[in-house]
Design a protein around this motif. Structure first.
Motif, PDB file in Angstrom:
ATOM      1  N   ILE A  75     -10.056  -2.477  12.957  1.00 23.15           N
ATOM      2  CA  ILE A  75     -10.302  -0.769  12.677  1.00 23.15           C
ATOM      3  C   ILE A  75      -9.398  -0.631  11.519  1.00 23.15           C
ATOM      4  CG2 ILE A  75     -10.250   1.358  13.196  1.00 23.15           C
ATOM      5  CD1 ILE A  75     -11.853   0.558  15.643  1.00 23.15           C
ATOM      6  N   MET A  76      -8.207  -1.121  11.776  1.00 20.37           N
ATOM      7  CA  MET A  76      -7.095  -0.175  10.605  1.00 20.37           C
ATOM      8  C   MET A  76      -6.370  -2.310   9.549  1.00 20.37           C
ATOM      9  SD  MET A  76      -5.488   2.365  12.398  1.00 20.37           S
ATOM     10  CE  MET A  76      -4.146   1.871  11.443  1.00 20.37           C
ATOM     11  N   VAL A  77      -6.982  -2.579  10.207  1.00 23.12           N
ATOM     12  CA  VAL A  77      -7.095  -3.354   8.999  1.00 23.12           C
ATOM     13  C   VAL A  77      -8.594  -3.327   7.929  1.00 23.12           C
ATOM     14  CG1 VAL A  77      -7.632  -5.952   8.705  1.00 23.12           C
ATOM     15  CG2 VAL A  77      -6.415  -5.498   9.515  1.00 23.12           C
ATOM     16  N   ALA A  78      -9.203  -2.581   8.098  1.00 24.72           N
ATOM     17  CA  ALA A  78     -10.419  -2.431   8.000  1.00 24.72           C
ATOM     18  C   ALA A  78      -9.923  -0.706   6.787  1.00 24.72           C
ATOM     19  CB  ALA A  78     -11.917  -2.191   8.513  1.00 24.72           C
ATOM     20  N   ILE A  79      -9.181  -0.318   6.973  1.00 25.13           N
ATOM     21  CA  ILE A  79      -8.979   1.494   7.365  1.00 25.13           C
ATOM     22  C   ILE A  79      -8.107   0.512   5.626  1.00 25.13           C
ATOM     23  CG2 ILE A  79      -7.815   3.008   7.787  1.00 25.13           C
ATOM     24  CD1 ILE A  79      -8.661   3.486  10.178  1.00 25.13           C
ATOM     25  N   ALA A  80      -7.126   0.004   6.780  1.00 24.14           N
ATOM     26  CA  ALA A  80      -6.264  -0.815   5.132  1.00 24.14           C
ATOM     27  C   ALA A  80      -7.522  -1.228   3.799  1.00 24.14           C
ATOM     28  CB  ALA A  80      -4.893  -1.217   5.883  1.00 24.14           C
ATOM     29  N   VAL A  81      -7.899  -1.759   4.228  1.00 32.26           N
ATOM     30  CA  VAL A  81      -8.276  -2.466   3.509  1.00 32.26           C
ATOM     31  C   VAL A  81      -8.942  -1.875   2.440  1.00 32.26           C
ATOM     32  CG1 VAL A  81     -10.462  -4.521   2.808  1.00 32.26           C
ATOM     33  CG2 VAL A  81      -9.232  -5.189   4.177  1.00 32.26           C
ATOM     34  N   ASP A  88      -6.358   0.711  -5.729  1.00 34.91           N
ATOM     35  CA  ASP A  88      -6.186  -0.452  -6.531  1.00 34.91           C
ATOM     36  C   ASP A  88      -7.068  -0.245  -8.164  1.00 34.91           C
ATOM     37  OD1 ASP A  88      -5.821  -2.820  -8.363  1.00 34.91           O
ATOM     38  OD2 ASP A  88      -7.641  -3.468  -7.470  1.00 34.91           O
ATOM     39  N   THR A  89      -8.256   0.254  -7.269  1.00 35.75           N
ATOM     40  CA  THR A  89      -8.806   0.734  -8.464  1.00 35.75           C
ATOM     41  C   THR A  89      -8.695   2.132  -9.346  1.00 35.75           C
ATOM     42  OG1 THR A  89     -11.270  -0.060  -7.049  1.00 35.75           O
ATOM     43  CG2 THR A  89     -11.799   1.514  -8.656  1.00 35.75           C
ATOM     44  N   SER A  95      -5.056   3.208 -15.753  1.00 33.96           N
ATOM     45  CA  SER A  95      -4.186   2.484 -16.813  1.00 33.96           C
ATOM     46  C   SER A  95      -4.933   1.912 -18.521  1.00 33.96           C
ATOM     47  CB  SER A  95      -3.781   1.039 -16.024  1.00 33.96           C
ATOM     48  OG  SER A  95      -4.590  -0.135 -15.906  1.00 33.96           O
ATOM     49  N   THR A  96      -6.558   1.890 -17.834  1.00 29.73           N
ATOM     50  CA  THR A  96      -7.575   1.607 -18.722  1.00 29.73           C
ATOM     51  C   THR A  96      -7.534   2.980 -20.046  1.00 29.73           C
ATOM     52  OG1 THR A  96      -8.666   0.206 -17.259  1.00 29.73           O
ATOM     53  CG2 THR A  96      -9.295   0.329 -19.701  1.00 29.73           C
ATOM     54  N   ILE A  97      -7.380   3.986 -19.297  1.00 30.27           N
ATOM     55  CA  ILE A  97      -7.427   5.289 -20.257  1.00 30.27           C
ATOM     56  C   ILE A  97      -6.105   4.865 -21.261  1.00 30.27           C
ATOM     57  CG2 ILE A  97      -7.065   7.845 -19.763  1.00 30.27           C
ATOM     58  CD1 ILE A  97      -8.724   7.393 -17.327  1.00 30.27           C
ATOM     59  N   ILE A  98      -5.141   5.133 -20.168  1.00 28.17           N
ATOM     60  CA  ILE A  98      -3.657   5.460 -20.459  1.00 28.17           C
ATOM     61  C   ILE A  98      -3.458   3.631 -22.033  1.00 28.17           C
ATOM     62  CG2 ILE A  98      -0.978   4.912 -20.087  1.00 28.17           C
ATOM     63  CD1 ILE A  98      -1.528   5.925 -17.482  1.00 28.17           C
TER      64      ILE A  98
END
Length: 103
Positions: A75-81, A88-89, A95-98
């Motif tokens: 569960i903690m790994v899924a939350i971290a993912v 990241d998104t 960064s695309t906008i900048i």
């Protein structure tokens, strides 16, 4: 009320510690160091018996405790993912906008 004792805590006159004095060469050369005490050797039989005594103290988790702990880790790994995917998104979009501003 008693003061708690902390290992390595200095005691005595704090004013005397305020300005450390330089040691003379004669005083520095007379420093002695205590030799470490010789280590007591254990026989192989004593070692085996001590290992067995320590092994008897081990408390292994039950199957249920292992299962619950494993599920909690997943569960903690899924939350971290999900968290790192979202960050990241968002940073990629930012960064695309900048970078588009500079074109």
């Amino acid at each position: 009320m008693a003061k708690p004792h902390f290992p390595g805590r200095r005691t005595g006159n704090p004013a005397a510690r305020a300005k450390p004095q330089l040691a003379t060469a004669a005083a520095a050369s007379t420093v002695t160091v205590d030799a470490p005490a010789p280590k007591k050797r254990t026989s192989p039989g004593q070692f085996i018996s001590q290992v067995q005594a320590e092994a008897r103290k081990i408390v292994w988790p039950s199957r249920k405790e292992t299962w619950i702990t494993s599920v909690m880790v997943f569960i903690m790994v899924a939350i971290a993912v999900v968290f790192f995917w979202a960050v990241d998104t968002a940073l990629g979009w930012l960064s695309t906008i900048i970078l588009a501003i500079g074109q």
